[in-house]
Design a protein around this motif. Structure first.
Motif, mmCIF file in Angstrom:
data_model
loop_
_atom_site.group_PDB
_atom_site.id
_atom_site.type_symbol
_atom_site.label_atom_id
_atom_site.label_comp_id
_atom_site.label_asym_id
_atom_site.label_seq_id
_atom_site.Cartn_x
_atom_site.Cartn_y
_atom_site.Cartn_z
ATOM 1 N N HIS A 50 0.833 -1.204 0.000
ATOM 2 C CA HIS A 50 0.000 0.000 0.000
ATOM 3 C C HIS A 50 0.870 1.258 0.000
ATOM 4 O O HIS A 50 0.380 2.354 -0.301
ATOM 5 C CB HIS A 50 -0.912 0.035 1.235
ATOM 6 N N HIS A 51 2.163 1.092 0.321
ATOM 7 C CA HIS A 51 3.051 2.245 0.496
ATOM 8 C C HIS A 51 4.230 2.260 -0.469
ATOM 9 O O HIS A 51 4.837 3.318 -0.664
ATOM 10 C CB HIS A 51 3.582 2.263 1.936
ATOM 11 N N ILE A 52 4.586 1.118 -1.048
ATOM 12 C CA ILE A 52 5.748 1.049 -1.941
ATOM 13 C C ILE A 52 5.373 0.288 -3.204
ATOM 14 O O ILE A 52 4.356 -0.408 -3.247
ATOM 15 C CB ILE A 52 6.954 0.359 -1.258
ATOM 16 N N ASP A 53 6.217 0.409 -4.244
ATOM 17 C CA ASP A 53 5.939 -0.320 -5.480
ATOM 18 C C ASP A 53 6.481 -1.743 -5.382
ATOM 19 O O ASP A 53 7.284 -2.071 -4.498
ATOM 20 C CB ASP A 53 6.526 0.403 -6.699
ATOM 21 N N GLU A 54 6.031 -2.584 -6.318
ATOM 22 C CA GLU A 54 6.367 -4.005 -6.250
ATOM 23 C C GLU A 54 7.843 -4.294 -6.486
ATOM 24 O O GLU A 54 8.397 -5.264 -5.963
ATOM 25 C CB GLU A 54 5.512 -4.795 -7.253
ATOM 26 N N TYR A 55 8.520 -3.428 -7.263
ATOM 27 C CA TYR A 55 9.939 -3.647 -7.549
ATOM 28 C C TYR A 55 10.784 -3.395 -6.299
ATOM 29 O O TYR A 55 11.718 -4.144 -5.999
ATOM 30 C CB TYR A 55 10.393 -2.746 -8.695
ATOM 31 N N THR A 56 10.427 -2.341 -5.567
ATOM 32 C CA THR A 56 11.118 -2.056 -4.310
ATOM 33 C C THR A 56 10.846 -3.155 -3.293
ATOM 34 O O THR A 56 11.740 -3.560 -2.541
ATOM 35 C CB THR A 56 10.659 -0.697 -3.743
ATOM 36 N N ALA A 57 9.611 -3.659 -3.276
ATOM 37 C CA ALA A 57 9.254 -4.734 -2.344
ATOM 38 C C ALA A 57 10.068 -5.989 -2.626
ATOM 39 O O ALA A 57 10.598 -6.622 -1.700
ATOM 40 C CB ALA A 57 7.760 -5.036 -2.449
ATOM 41 N N ALA A 58 10.172 -6.371 -3.899
ATOM 42 C CA ALA A 58 10.923 -7.572 -4.265
ATOM 43 C C ALA A 58 12.404 -7.412 -3.951
ATOM 44 O O ALA A 58 13.044 -8.322 -3.404
ATOM 45 C CB ALA A 58 10.725 -7.871 -5.755
ATOM 46 N N LYS A 107 12.434 6.611 -6.786
ATOM 47 C CA LYS A 107 12.994 6.860 -5.457
ATOM 48 C C LYS A 107 12.928 5.619 -4.557
ATOM 49 O O LYS A 107 12.357 5.657 -3.464
ATOM 50 C CB LYS A 107 12.280 8.030 -4.785
ATOM 51 N N PRO A 108 13.506 4.498 -4.995
ATOM 52 C CA PRO A 108 13.412 3.262 -4.198
ATOM 53 C C PRO A 108 14.067 3.361 -2.836
ATOM 54 O O PRO A 108 13.563 2.783 -1.872
ATOM 55 C CB PRO A 108 14.127 2.231 -5.085
ATOM 56 N N TRP A 109 15.165 4.103 -2.742
ATOM 57 C CA TRP A 109 15.872 4.176 -1.453
ATOM 58 C C TRP A 109 15.044 4.934 -0.433
ATOM 59 O O TRP A 109 15.064 4.609 0.760
ATOM 60 C CB TRP A 109 17.243 4.826 -1.638
ATOM 61 N N LEU A 110 14.300 5.946 -0.884
ATOM 62 C CA LEU A 110 13.403 6.679 0.021
ATOM 63 C C LEU A 110 12.266 5.776 0.475
ATOM 64 O O LEU A 110 11.870 5.799 1.654
ATOM 65 C CB LEU A 110 12.853 7.919 -0.692
ATOM 66 N N GLN A 111 11.745 4.974 -0.439
ATOM 67 C CA GLN A 111 10.680 4.038 -0.083
ATOM 68 C C GLN A 111 11.162 3.044 0.975
ATOM 69 O O GLN A 111 10.452 2.738 1.933
ATOM 70 C CB GLN A 111 10.219 3.268 -1.326
ATOM 71 N N ILE A 112 12.377 2.543 0.789
ATOM 72 C CA ILE A 112 12.933 1.577 1.734
ATOM 73 C C ILE A 112 13.155 2.223 3.098
ATOM 74 O O ILE A 112 12.839 1.629 4.143
ATOM 75 C CB ILE A 112 14.253 0.990 1.186
ATOM 76 N N ARG A 113 13.677 3.454 3.096
ATOM 77 C CA ARG A 113 13.937 4.133 4.364
ATOM 78 C C ARG A 113 12.643 4.387 5.137
ATOM 79 O O ARG A 113 12.601 4.232 6.364
ATOM 80 C CB ARG A 113 14.652 5.468 4.094
ATOM 81 N N ASN A 114 11.590 4.742 4.431
ATOM 82 C CA ASN A 114 10.324 5.043 5.092
ATOM 83 C C ASN A 114 9.607 3.801 5.615
ATOM 84 O O ASN A 114 8.736 3.903 6.480
ATOM 85 C CB ASN A 114 9.399 5.787 4.129
ATOM 86 N N ARG A 115 9.964 2.628 5.079
ATOM 87 C CA ARG A 115 9.284 1.383 5.472
ATOM 88 C C ARG A 115 10.278 0.332 5.944
ATOM 89 O O ARG A 115 10.020 -0.869 5.839
ATOM 90 C CB ARG A 115 8.483 0.831 4.290
ATOM 91 N N LEU A 153 9.581 -3.746 6.084
ATOM 92 C CA LEU A 153 10.303 -4.452 5.023
ATOM 93 C C LEU A 153 11.264 -5.485 5.605
ATOM 94 O O LEU A 153 11.467 -6.556 5.035
ATOM 95 C CB LEU A 153 11.066 -3.464 4.140
ATOM 96 N N PHE A 154 11.850 -5.138 6.754
ATOM 97 C CA PHE A 154 12.730 -6.112 7.414
ATOM 98 C C PHE A 154 11.941 -7.351 7.827
ATOM 99 O O PHE A 154 12.421 -8.485 7.683
ATOM 100 C CB PHE A 154 13.393 -5.496 8.650
ATOM 101 N N MET A 155 10.731 -7.162 8.317
ATOM 102 C CA MET A 155 9.917 -8.299 8.737
ATOM 103 C C MET A 155 9.557 -9.198 7.555
ATOM 104 O O MET A 155 9.556 -10.431 7.677
ATOM 105 C CB MET A 155 8.638 -7.807 9.434
ATOM 106 N N VAL A 156 9.276 -8.598 6.396
ATOM 107 C CA VAL A 156 9.009 -9.398 5.201
ATOM 108 C C VAL A 156 10.229 -10.252 4.859
ATOM 109 O O VAL A 156 10.120 -11.453 4.602
ATOM 110 C CB VAL A 156 8.646 -8.500 4.005
ATOM 111 N N GLY A 157 11.404 -9.620 4.879
ATOM 112 C CA GLY A 157 12.633 -10.356 4.586
ATOM 113 C C GLY A 157 12.926 -11.430 5.614
ATOM 114 O O GLY A 157 13.410 -12.519 5.270
ATOM 115 N N PHE A 158 12.609 -11.151 6.878
ATOM 116 C CA PHE A 158 12.828 -12.139 7.939
ATOM 117 C C PHE A 158 11.946 -13.366 7.738
ATOM 118 O O PHE A 158 12.419 -14.505 7.813
ATOM 119 C CB PHE A 158 12.543 -11.505 9.304
ATOM 120 N N PHE A 159 10.659 -13.137 7.483
ATOM 121 C CA PHE A 159 9.744 -14.263 7.271
ATOM 122 C C PHE A 159 10.103 -15.028 5.993
ATOM 123 O O PHE A 159 9.963 -16.253 5.942
ATOM 124 C CB PHE A 159 8.294 -13.778 7.206
#
Length: 288
Positions: free
Chosen positions: A26-34, A205-213, A217-223
């Motif tokens: 809901h807050h970032i694009d799919e490429y940044t999420a992946a 602005k993927p780095w801004l998206q990552i910083r804001n979430r 995002l860490f929890m997604v990577g952890f799971f």
């Protein structure tokens, strides 16, 4: 039994990953999420790889790594295209075809085929997952299959299901040639490298998206990391078709989460029936 428990752990981790990913998208694009998911996973696995040690590399491993990483990258792109272009209720049930495709690909690629009980368990989980994702309208029972003729998104998801039936067997080969930890790290780190130019090209602005979430995002990577590790270790103990079929039962946990926490009561009757069939299939595989 340990292999079954690990595969079940994969299903739980996959559900948690999907639930947290849904909120993030809901807050970032799919490429940044992946990209962020594979980045976190690679960083978490580095100390684990050093602890267990590096493995010798064979030609068979390199071919499996090349094929699996490229196919997984293709799956990521097809999956997001499918979700963007079609209703989820039409496309997601098609994912349950992966274990059925594996009844063809696994004997060819790794020489595995389930016994009679295991085959019944696989079919029950596939049917149960399919039913739990369907509308209560009886006219829409075959909607996902009918959509293959006229819906591009559905065709993309059909491709995803088939490709996963191949990559799961390549995972088995990679684990046999090295180890669960080493294979998980090298495969996803390779995919991470593929995603870098795609991220820079497609994302804003993927780095801004990552910083804001960064926390979510860490929890997604952890799971994702716990899911992959449980998956790879399970491959050493039980048939790859069992592992993938049980993994797809993550839909049970997502459905229950949506019911209790998101107040999604729609199609509750189908979902209860589907969950009951899935649990029956899981029990049969456990005793097979």
């Amino acid at each position: 039994m340990l292999g079954f428990l690990l595969a079940f752990g994969t299903a739980i981790s996959e559900a948690l990953k999907d639930i947290t990913s849904k909120h993030n998208l809901h807050h970032i694009d799919e490429y940044t999420a992946a990209f962020s998911m594979h980045l976190v996973q690679s960083l978490l696995l580095i100390p684990v790889v050093f602890y267990f040690g590096f493995e010798s590399i064979s030609t068979r491993y390199l071919w499996a790594l090349l094929g699996c990483s490229l196919l997984q990258l293709m799956v990521i792109l097809l999956y997001f295209k499918a979700i963007k272009r079609s209703e989820i209720s039409v496309t997601l049930p098609l994912i349950t075809l992966t274990p059925l495709f594996m009844l063809i690909t696994s004997p060819i690629m790794v020489g595995e085929f389930p016994n009679a009980l295991g085959l019944i368990g696989i079919l029950l989980i596939v049917v149960g997952t399919y039913i739990s994702n369907l509308s209560e309208d009886p006219k829409k029972v075959f909607a996902p299959f009918v959509s293959l003729l006229k819906n591009q998104g559905a065709r993309y998801m059909f491709g995803v299901a088939f490709i996963w039936s191949i990559t799961a067997n390549l995972d088995k080969i990679g684990v046999e040639e090295t180890s669960p930890v080493f294979w998980a790290f090298t495969k996803d780190f390779t995919i991470l490298m593929y995603l870098v130019p795609i991220l820079l090209w497609k994302s804003k602005k993927p780095w801004l998206q990552i910083r804001n979430r960064k926390g979510p995002l860490f929890m997604v990577g952890f799971f994702r990391t716990t899911s992959v590790l449980a998956h790879m270790f399970a491959l050493q103990l039980i048939l790859v078709s069992y592992v993938v079929t049980i993994k797809r039962s993550s839909a049970v946990f997502i459905i229950l989460y949506a019911f209790f926490f998101l107040n999604e009561k729609k199609n509750f009757r189908n979902r209860i029936i589907g969950i009951s069939i899935i649990l029956t299939g899981l029990f049969i595989i456990a005793i097979s």
